[in-house]
Write an enzyme that holds these catalytic residues in place. Sequence first.
Site, PDB file in Angstrom:
ATOM      1  N   ASP A 159      -3.942 -45.306 -10.445  1.00  0.00           N
ATOM      2  CA  ASP A 159      -5.349 -45.540 -10.127  1.00  0.00           C
ATOM      3  C   ASP A 159      -5.672 -47.023 -10.140  1.00  0.00           C
ATOM      4  OD1 ASP A 159      -5.760 -42.827  -9.912  1.00  0.00           O
ATOM      5  OD2 ASP A 159      -6.657 -42.613 -11.907  1.00  0.00           O
ATOM      6  N   ARG A 160      -6.679 -47.396  -9.373  1.00  0.00           N
ATOM      7  CA  ARG A 160      -7.045 -48.801  -9.259  1.00  0.00           C
ATOM      8  C   ARG A 160      -7.291 -49.484 -10.601  1.00  0.00           C
ATOM      9  NH1 ARG A 160     -10.706 -51.085  -4.507  1.00  0.00           N
ATOM     10  NH2 ARG A 160     -10.008 -53.219  -4.705  1.00  0.00           N
TER      11      ARG A 160
END
Length: 171
Positions: free
Chosen positions: A108-109
């Site tokens: 995830d970012r």
Amino acid sequence: HQQAAQRWGTALQRADKQEQALQMLRRTMCWLVVAARTRALSTSPRRLADVFRERLLFEDNHVLVVDKPAGMLSQGDRTGDACVNEHAKAYLAETRNTKFAAAAHRLDRPVSGCLAVAATSKAAARLSKAFAKGTVDKRYLAVVAAAADFKRGARACLVDATRTCDDGRAR
């Protein structure tokens, strides 16, 4: 007394809305800072390759492993922000004169960590198969502010800017 209670209730509602607005503004500002940092890292193909080289942990003929920083995308999305795949492609174009690169999995970012990138289509297929079969050993480390109190009914959960403890669903 009734008018005072109504004014007090209205003031509380206004304060609650202001607090919600402040929380939303804080989240938005955080994402804007992350996006600005990511864009600053990705000014040119040469710079993309340099950033990738600085964070490269392992490389052989088929696989690259990079330390993905928090705030950077694993794969491209609608924002158009630079992602690990773009960095890897720039690096491989510069070092091997090839353009193929494919992240074998995603992070995830807001998460940092090791990300495997296939340097060949054959490696991409094999890595994809390994991840699908579950033969890859993945380990996670979460850094938390305080320990959960399980005696009082707390449950373990990870929270980031897009998820809540309550139900774990994305907002």
